[in-house]
Each structure stands twice: as C-alpha cells, then as structure tokens.
Design a protein around this motif. Structure first.
Motif, PDB file in Angstrom:
ATOM      1  N   MET A  83     -28.909  -9.141 -57.784  1.00 22.91           N
ATOM      2  CA  MET A  83     -28.858  -9.936 -56.563  1.00 22.91           C
ATOM      3  C   MET A  83     -28.013 -11.177 -56.804  1.00 22.91           C
ATOM      4  O   MET A  83     -28.132 -11.817 -57.847  1.00 22.91           O
ATOM      5  CB  MET A  83     -30.269 -10.344 -56.133  1.00 22.91           C
ATOM      6  N   THR A  84     -27.149 -11.539 -55.834  1.00 24.22           N
ATOM      7  CA  THR A  84     -26.248 -12.666 -55.990  1.00 24.22           C
ATOM      8  C   THR A  84     -26.523 -13.735 -54.936  1.00 24.22           C
ATOM      9  O   THR A  84     -27.176 -13.473 -53.921  1.00 24.22           O
ATOM     10  CB  THR A  84     -24.782 -12.218 -55.842  1.00 24.22           C
ATOM     11  N   ARG A  85     -25.999 -14.938 -55.173  1.00 21.17           N
ATOM     12  CA  ARG A  85     -26.064 -15.977 -54.153  1.00 21.17           C
ATOM     13  C   ARG A  85     -25.187 -15.567 -52.985  1.00 21.17           C
ATOM     14  O   ARG A  85     -24.068 -15.099 -53.172  1.00 21.17           O
ATOM     15  CB  ARG A  85     -25.569 -17.300 -54.739  1.00 21.17           C
ATOM     16  N   PRO A  86     -25.667 -15.724 -51.733  1.00 23.34           N
ATOM     17  CA  PRO A  86     -24.863 -15.326 -50.573  1.00 23.34           C
ATOM     18  C   PRO A  86     -23.546 -16.082 -50.510  1.00 23.34           C
ATOM     19  O   PRO A  86     -23.495 -17.301 -50.730  1.00 23.34           O
ATOM     20  CB  PRO A  86     -25.764 -15.681 -49.385  1.00 23.34           C
ATOM     21  N   GLY A  87     -22.460 -15.359 -50.221  1.00 24.65           N
ATOM     22  CA  GLY A  87     -21.152 -15.957 -50.057  1.00 24.65           C
ATOM     23  C   GLY A  87     -20.671 -15.791 -48.626  1.00 24.65           C
ATOM     24  O   GLY A  87     -21.440 -15.436 -47.730  1.00 24.65           O
ATOM     25  N   ILE A  88     -19.382 -16.026 -48.430  1.00 23.08           N
ATOM     26  CA  ILE A  88     -18.817 -15.929 -47.086  1.00 23.08           C
ATOM     27  C   ILE A  88     -19.023 -14.530 -46.510  1.00 23.08           C
ATOM     28  O   ILE A  88     -19.354 -14.370 -45.333  1.00 23.08           O
ATOM     29  CB  ILE A  88     -17.313 -16.283 -47.115  1.00 23.08           C
ATOM     30  N   ARG A  89     -18.827 -13.496 -47.332  1.00 22.22           N
ATOM     31  CA  ARG A  89     -18.974 -12.122 -46.851  1.00 22.22           C
ATOM     32  C   ARG A  89     -20.401 -11.854 -46.387  1.00 22.22           C
ATOM     33  O   ARG A  89     -20.616 -11.255 -45.318  1.00 22.22           O
ATOM     34  CB  ARG A  89     -18.600 -11.131 -47.953  1.00 22.22           C
ATOM     35  N   GLU A  90     -21.391 -12.311 -47.148  1.00 22.43           N
ATOM     36  CA  GLU A  90     -22.782 -12.075 -46.785  1.00 22.43           C
ATOM     37  C   GLU A  90     -23.148 -12.809 -45.488  1.00 22.43           C
ATOM     38  O   GLU A  90     -23.842 -12.253 -44.624  1.00 22.43           O
ATOM     39  CB  GLU A  90     -23.721 -12.506 -47.914  1.00 22.43           C
ATOM     40  N   PHE A  91     -22.670 -14.049 -45.341  1.00 24.22           N
ATOM     41  CA  PHE A  91     -22.949 -14.795 -44.118  1.00 24.22           C
ATOM     42  C   PHE A  91     -22.256 -14.149 -42.919  1.00 24.22           C
ATOM     43  O   PHE A  91     -22.813 -14.100 -41.821  1.00 24.22           O
ATOM     44  CB  PHE A  91     -22.503 -16.254 -44.263  1.00 24.22           C
ATOM     45  N   ALA A  92     -21.046 -13.642 -43.118  1.00 31.58           N
ATOM     46  CA  ALA A  92     -20.324 -12.973 -42.030  1.00 31.58           C
ATOM     47  C   ALA A  92     -21.046 -11.703 -41.596  1.00 31.58           C
ATOM     48  O   ALA A  92     -21.175 -11.423 -40.400  1.00 31.58           O
ATOM     49  CB  ALA A  92     -18.896 -12.651 -42.471  1.00 31.58           C
ATOM     50  N   LEU A  93     -21.544 -10.927 -42.568  1.00 34.62           N
ATOM     51  CA  LEU A  93     -22.261  -9.701 -42.244  1.00 34.62           C
ATOM     52  C   LEU A  93     -23.607 -10.006 -41.598  1.00 34.62           C
ATOM     53  O   LEU A  93     -24.079  -9.254 -40.731  1.00 34.62           O
ATOM     54  CB  LEU A  93     -22.456  -8.851 -43.498  1.00 34.62           C
ATOM     55  N   LEU A  94     -24.245 -11.101 -42.005  1.00 34.55           N
ATOM     56  CA  LEU A  94     -25.505 -11.508 -41.375  1.00 34.55           C
ATOM     57  C   LEU A  94     -25.264 -11.831 -39.904  1.00 34.55           C
ATOM     58  O   LEU A  94     -26.055 -11.438 -39.032  1.00 34.55           O
ATOM     59  CB  LEU A  94     -26.093 -12.730 -42.092  1.00 34.55           C
ATOM     60  N   PHE A  95     -24.171 -12.518 -39.627  1.00 31.81           N
ATOM     61  CA  PHE A  95     -23.840 -12.849 -38.238  1.00 31.81           C
ATOM     62  C   PHE A  95     -23.489 -11.585 -37.455  1.00 31.81           C
ATOM     63  O   PHE A  95     -23.860 -11.444 -36.278  1.00 31.81           O
ATOM     64  CB  PHE A  95     -22.667 -13.829 -38.186  1.00 31.81           C
ATOM     65  N   LEU A  96     -22.793 -10.641 -38.094  1.00 33.35           N
ATOM     66  CA  LEU A  96     -22.466  -9.368 -37.440  1.00 33.35           C
ATOM     67  C   LEU A  96     -23.738  -8.601 -37.091  1.00 33.35           C
ATOM     68  O   LEU A  96     -23.861  -8.024 -36.000  1.00 33.35           O
ATOM     69  CB  LEU A  96     -21.572  -8.521 -38.344  1.00 33.35           C
ATOM     70  N   LEU A  97     -24.694  -8.603 -38.010  1.00 32.96           N
ATOM     71  CA  LEU A  97     -25.977  -7.942 -37.769  1.00 32.96           C
ATOM     72  C   LEU A  97     -26.694  -8.597 -36.587  1.00 32.96           C
ATOM     73  O   LEU A  97     -27.233  -7.912 -35.710  1.00 32.96           O
ATOM     74  CB  LEU A  97     -26.841  -8.029 -39.028  1.00 32.96           C
ATOM     75  N   ALA A  98     -26.682  -9.923 -36.550  1.00 31.91           N
ATOM     76  CA  ALA A  98     -27.304 -10.637 -35.438  1.00 31.91           C
ATOM     77  C   ALA A  98     -26.577 -10.355 -34.130  1.00 31.91           C
ATOM     78  O   ALA A  98     -27.200 -10.258 -33.071  1.00 31.91           O
ATOM     79  CB  ALA A  98     -27.304 -12.140 -35.723  1.00 31.91           C
ATOM     80  N   LEU A  99     -25.247 -10.207 -34.203  1.00 30.80           N
ATOM     81  CA  LEU A  99     -24.466  -9.906 -33.005  1.00 30.80           C
ATOM     82  C   LEU A  99     -24.871  -8.556 -32.422  1.00 30.80           C
ATOM     83  O   LEU A  99     -25.057  -8.403 -31.204  1.00 30.80           O
ATOM     84  CB  LEU A  99     -22.974  -9.909 -33.342  1.00 30.80           C
TER      85      LEU A  99
END
Length: 319
Positions: free
Chosen positions: A1-17
């Motif tokens: 498991m890694t610290r969230p980066g830009i990609r993880e935050f972008a995918l989290l927002f995509l999931l929320a979208l």
C-alpha cells in the motif's frame, strides 16, 4: 500500500463522479421499472462488462479459499444488500438525509480499520478528515435536513445498515489486494447479481413490465459505469491506498452531484455548495497528513498491482 498521489486522487474523484451521476439514472430507471429490477439489472450488466474485459485482457480468476470467501461477502455486503436497503430507505426519506446517513461509511471504516488492520490505524489526520467531511456534507444538504432525523426511523435504519455494510465490505476487499482485479470484480458482480436476480424474477417478473427505452438505457449506464467500472476502481484504489482513503468517496458523491447538475442541467449551485465542496476536499487532503509521524517507505508497485504468480514488473499489472 502506498501514500495516495495525484493518480489516486484523480481516480477517487472519477469514482465519485460516476456514483454522483448514478442518482439521476436510478430515478429514470425506477420510474420505468421496480427498484429490485433496476438493482439486479445493473449488477448483471456490470458483470457482463467485466467478464468481457477479463476475456480481452486474459485476466486470471481469484485463487485461494480466502479470496473466494472474501468475494462472496463483498458481493453480499458491498453490492446486493446495500443496493436494496438504500432504495428501500429512500422511498420514505429524502436524498439529503440519506446523504448524511451515508456519511457514516468513512467514520465506520476508519474506526473498524484501526482495530482490524495493521497498516490503517486511526490518526489525527484521519479523525480531522472525517470531521471535515461530515461538516461538508451537512453544509451541502443544509442543516435543516437534520430535523428529519427520527421520523421514519425504520427507513433511516435501512440506510444506516447499508452504510455499515459498505464499510465492512471495503475492509474485506483488502483480502483481494494480491488478486487479479478484473477477474475478481467480475466474480463479485456475478455473485451479487445471482443474489438479487431470483428475488427480482419472483417478486417483480420483468415480462410483466412494459418496455421502456429510457429505463433500459439507464440500467445500461448504471451497469457499465457506477457498477462495473466502479467495482474495478474500488479494488484498485483499496490495493493502492487503503480502504480508509477510498471511503472518503462517500463525502464527495453528493458534492459531485451538485457539479454534475451544473454542467448537465445548468442548475447553478448555491454558494453553500461551493463552500461544502471545499470543506470536503480539505477533509480528504487532511486525512492523508501524518502529524508528527515519520513517512513510511513503501514499494509502490508491489504485489498489490499484479495477479498471483505474475513476475516482478509483469504485464498483468493492469488486470
């Protein structure tokens, strides 16, 4: 498991979208068909989409008894049961109150993760993140919505139970971090569809319902995006950043819904909506801050991104 980066935050927002937009299509679907039919239909479509993707990618299936037991409970607690309970609850409570009740998911997950995991302990950042996220949701839907608490208690409990189910399922999904994600996602949705389909066929036989193109297209959309692709993203993000990070998506969903309505329906959001989105985003960011702690060193592309038996740096990384 890694610290969230830009990609993880972008995918989290995509999931929320995707999840934020699902409410509109659910409404279209239930106007034409029963809630049970819509839930079972979207699960079946999502399973077919992921099986097609799994065949194209030649993704392997999960291996090991623990993985298959985990998949069963994720299908039950993360898909079949909450899909039904939320639909049932919202027949008597409004969406704003449901949004507040669903904000129990991050809080429940963070607390449970502290006791049942070794690498997702409760921290000052996570506690502040949960607090800010909850405040953001209340600001978004309006504090007056809280006045509805207590009325229709049975239906509110249905949504709360669904929220707890989501929290438990997200932690169980940690057991699939070393499993092929596409294959695992396809099996999960297949199990979930199999759980609801018999009830749908008995209680609401589709052949007794009138054909409706809008309802059919809404089920297709729900199955492909908020169900099929979303299931894959959930497993990916849990493997990369942990369940405590992923469940903050439940704070973003109502806020993103406001943004979607602005672009799609030209509904101008109130200033409080913009403020709420800022508070929620701040909460997610703060949750990842380590106050007074040393940053752990992780191997960012370890087995969590590969299927079982895949060589280091293997080509099955995307599966």
């Amino acid at each position: 498991m890694t610290r969230p980066g830009i990609r993880e935050f972008a995918l989290l927002f995509l999931l929320a979208l995707m999840w934020g937009s699902s409410f509109t299509f659910i409404k279209i679907g239930v106007d034409a068909y029963s809630p049970l039919m819509v839930a079972a239909g979207r699960l079946a479509v999502g399973a077919l989409v992921l099986w097609g993707f799994a065949l194209i990618r030649k993704s392997a299936l999960p291996k090991g008894r623990r993985a298959w037991v985990s998949i069963f409970f994720i299908a039950l607690l993360g898909n079949a049961v909450p899909f039904f309970l939320i639909s049932y609850g919202e027949t008597h409570i409004d969406a704003g109150l449901a949004a507040i009740l669903m904000s129990v998911v991050p809080l429940t997950t963070v607390v449970l993760a502290h006791f049942v995991t070794d690498d997702e302990k409760l921290s000052t950042g996570k506690a502040l993140g949960v607090l800010l996220g909850t405040v953001g949701v209340i600001v978004l839907v309006g504090p007056e919505t809280l006045s509805g608490l207590g009325g229709g208690l049975f239906y509110q409990l249905a949504v709360l139970i669904a929220a707890v189910c989501y929290a438990v399922a997200s932690l169980v999904a940690r057991n699939l971090r070393n499993q092929p994600r596409v294959g695992s996602s396809a099996v999960i949705l297949t199990f979930a569809a199999g759980m609801l389909a018999p009830f749908s066929l008995i209680v609401d036989p589709p052949w007794q319902m009138a054909w409706d193109m809008d309802g059919f297209l809404s089920i297709l959309y729900l199955g492909i995006f908020p169900t099929g692709i979303a299931m894959f993203l959930i497993l990916y993000l849990i493997a990369r950043a942990g369940a405590s990070f992923v469940v903050f998506n439940n704070y973003l969903v109502p806020a993103v819904g406001v943004v979607v309505s602005f672009f799609v329906l030209q509904e101008i959001p109130q200033p409080t909506s913009v403020i709420a989105l800022g508070i929620i985003l701040a909460g997610i960011a703060v949750s990842q801050v380590r106050f007074g702690g040393k940053r752990a060193i992780h191997n960012g592309d370890d087995k969590a991104d590969r299927g079982p038996g895949t060589p280091t740096g293997g080509a099955d990384k995307a599966k």
